[in-house]
Design a protein around this motif. Structure first.
Motif, mmCIF file in Angstrom:
data_model
loop_
_atom_site.group_PDB
_atom_site.id
_atom_site.type_symbol
_atom_site.label_atom_id
_atom_site.label_comp_id
_atom_site.label_asym_id
_atom_site.label_seq_id
_atom_site.Cartn_x
_atom_site.Cartn_y
_atom_site.Cartn_z
ATOM 1 N N UNK A 118 56.869 -21.015 4.173
ATOM 2 C CA UNK A 118 57.011 -19.516 4.097
ATOM 3 C C UNK A 118 55.514 -19.078 3.876
ATOM 4 N N UNK A 119 54.742 -19.875 3.006
ATOM 5 C CA UNK A 119 53.437 -19.390 2.753
ATOM 6 C C UNK A 119 52.249 -19.551 3.864
ATOM 7 N N UNK A 120 52.549 -20.351 4.916
ATOM 8 C CA UNK A 120 51.500 -20.819 5.847
ATOM 9 C C UNK A 120 52.269 -19.776 7.305
ATOM 10 N N UNK A 121 51.122 -19.316 7.545
ATOM 11 C CA UNK A 121 51.414 -18.446 8.914
ATOM 12 C C UNK A 121 50.894 -19.349 10.035
ATOM 13 N N UNK A 122 49.620 -19.761 9.769
ATOM 14 C CA UNK A 122 48.856 -20.637 10.658
ATOM 15 C C UNK A 122 48.074 -21.764 9.782
ATOM 16 N N UNK A 123 47.692 -22.816 10.331
ATOM 17 C CA UNK A 123 47.349 -23.922 9.898
ATOM 18 C C UNK A 123 46.039 -24.528 10.565
ATOM 19 N N UNK A 124 44.927 -24.771 9.773
ATOM 20 C CA UNK A 124 43.776 -25.408 10.258
ATOM 21 C C UNK A 124 43.414 -26.636 9.431
ATOM 22 N N UNK A 125 43.523 -27.609 10.043
ATOM 23 C CA UNK A 125 43.078 -29.097 9.131
ATOM 24 C C UNK A 125 41.596 -29.543 9.641
ATOM 25 N N UNK A 126 40.470 -29.333 8.656
ATOM 26 C CA UNK A 126 39.295 -29.993 9.199
ATOM 27 C C UNK A 126 38.819 -31.005 8.579
ATOM 28 N N UNK A 127 38.554 -31.935 9.174
ATOM 29 C CA UNK A 127 38.268 -33.459 8.612
ATOM 30 C C UNK A 127 38.894 -33.887 7.374
ATOM 31 N N UNK A 128 40.431 -33.654 7.589
ATOM 32 C CA UNK A 128 41.288 -33.742 6.503
ATOM 33 C C UNK A 128 41.756 -35.135 6.165
ATOM 34 N N UNK A 129 42.271 -35.127 4.726
ATOM 35 C CA UNK A 129 42.655 -36.524 4.312
ATOM 36 C C UNK A 129 44.171 -36.501 4.921
ATOM 37 N N UNK A 130 44.577 -37.857 5.266
ATOM 38 C CA UNK A 130 45.836 -37.915 5.979
ATOM 39 C C UNK A 130 46.241 -39.509 6.106
ATOM 40 N N UNK A 131 47.724 -39.644 6.150
ATOM 41 C CA UNK A 131 47.778 -41.006 6.156
ATOM 42 C C UNK A 131 47.360 -41.824 4.976
ATOM 43 N N UNK A 132 46.974 -42.804 5.187
ATOM 44 C CA UNK A 132 46.487 -43.875 4.245
ATOM 45 C C UNK A 132 44.986 -43.863 4.518
ATOM 46 N N UNK A 133 44.165 -43.077 5.242
ATOM 47 C CA UNK A 133 42.854 -42.883 5.392
ATOM 48 C C UNK A 133 42.138 -42.820 4.271
ATOM 49 N N UNK A 134 42.365 -42.621 3.116
ATOM 50 C CA UNK A 134 41.457 -42.018 2.091
ATOM 51 C C UNK A 134 41.981 -42.756 0.727
ATOM 52 N N UNK A 135 41.346 -42.531 -0.450
ATOM 53 C CA UNK A 135 40.091 -42.046 -0.549
ATOM 54 C C UNK A 135 39.069 -42.777 -0.372
ATOM 55 N N UNK A 136 37.663 -41.885 -0.251
ATOM 56 C CA UNK A 136 36.406 -42.972 0.014
ATOM 57 C C UNK A 136 36.319 -43.750 -1.276
ATOM 58 N N UNK A 137 35.488 -44.831 -0.886
ATOM 59 C CA UNK A 137 35.251 -45.995 -2.029
ATOM 60 C C UNK A 137 34.703 -45.539 -2.996
#
Length: 300
Positions: A118-137
């Motif tokens: 209910x909080x999100x009317x539109x969504x933009x993900x920019x160079x986002x963490x996701x899956x198991x791709x993070x965190x940086x070493x």
């Protein structure tokens, strides 16, 4: 604006025993901008003047970051951050908003869209963490308990400045930007809080969302600096494939901090998502001509 001018615009709201510092400028439909680690709301200062001409722009410092609450004894994970932002929006009387998330802010935005739709009317993900791709070493090392004991705040700040000046930008960042992004962490309190933030990074909290991504029902843009070697574009391609109706926007000649490498391209992508007909121009930034194709589905 420099970071001190930006901080002077911040307001504070209490959430129980904690507090969030945030910027609230402009009028119109609400637009929430979420930063990542190791930055704070100042990350968005370059886009704020133009966006606030058409929207009510809300930029919180996440708990433990920037000038929000940095005391001990609370959960700083992205799941908890999403819960805190839900409460923060409630306190501000904001029912829903377009939400833009960068880096771990993108992981938080995913939690908001899935757990608090209910909080999100539109969504933009920019160079986002996701899956198991993070965190940086580097962030893994920063979260080691010995860092607090071994490194003084100035030493850690110098180390992070070296990294931020070369790795996440495609071109040399504007003068004073990196110093501003790291300003809140130059004290022992700030250093300790940043280390606690790094400790809280947990890839399980994006992995648990994976089965729910195909069930998201919000207009979505995945906007990615294609030269990012921190979070490579293949992760953006996968997000655009799995989120129904999501469109991928590849931003050429941009790395992790794409809103500074290619601000005009990023603004174009945001205006398209927001359906903004009036498109104020950015001031004080170099215009780099670049094609910004919006693409449907995977590129692999």
């Amino acid at each position: 604006m420099n970071w001190r001018e930006y901080q002077a615009r911040q307001r504070v709201v209490e959430l129980g025993h904690r507090f969030i510092s945030y910027v609230d400028e402009g009028r119109g439909a609400p637009l929430v901008l979420l930063h990542g680690i190791p930055t704070w709301g100042f990350l968005w200062s370059g886009l704020l003047p133009a966006l606030s001409m058409t929207h009510r722009v809300l930029i919180p410092d996440l708990l433990g970051y920037g000038y929000s609450d940095r005391r001990e004894g609370f959960d700083r994970s992205i799941a908890r951050q999403a819960e805190a932002l839900d409460a923060w929006m409630d306190r501000l009387g904001v029912g829903d908003a377009a939400v833009v998330g960068h880096d771990i802010g993108g992981g938080i935005a995913q939690h908001l869209a899935i757990r608090f739709p209910r909080r999100v009317s539109r969504l933009c993900l920019m160079n986002s963490v996701s899956y198991d791709a993070w965190p940086l070493e580097l962030m893994v090392q920063l979260g080691h308990p010995g860092v607090v004991r071994r490194l003084s705040a100035p030493s850690l700040q110098r180390l992070l400045k070296v990294v931020l000046k070369r790795k996440p930008f495609a071109t040399a960042p504007p003068g004073g930007l990196v110093d501003g992004l790291l300003a809140p962490y130059g004290t022992e309190v700030g250093k300790t809080s940043l280390v606690r933030n790094a400790v809280a990074l947990d890839t399980n909290q994006t992995q648990e969302l994976v089965p729910r991504l195909p069930h998201m029902a919000v207009p979505t843009r995945v906007v990615w600096g294609v030269d990012d070697d921190i979070l490579p574009v293949k992760w953006g391609e996968r997000l655009a494939w799995e989120i129904p109706g999501a469109k991928l926007v590849r931003v050429e000649h941009a790395k992790h901090f794409l809103m500074w490498d290619q601000p005009h391209a990023v603004m174009t992508a945001l205006y398209e998502l927001l359906g903004t007909e009036e498109r104020p121009q950015l001031e004080g930034t170099e215009h780099r001509d670049v094609e910004v194709p919006s693409l449907q589905g995977p590129l692999i």
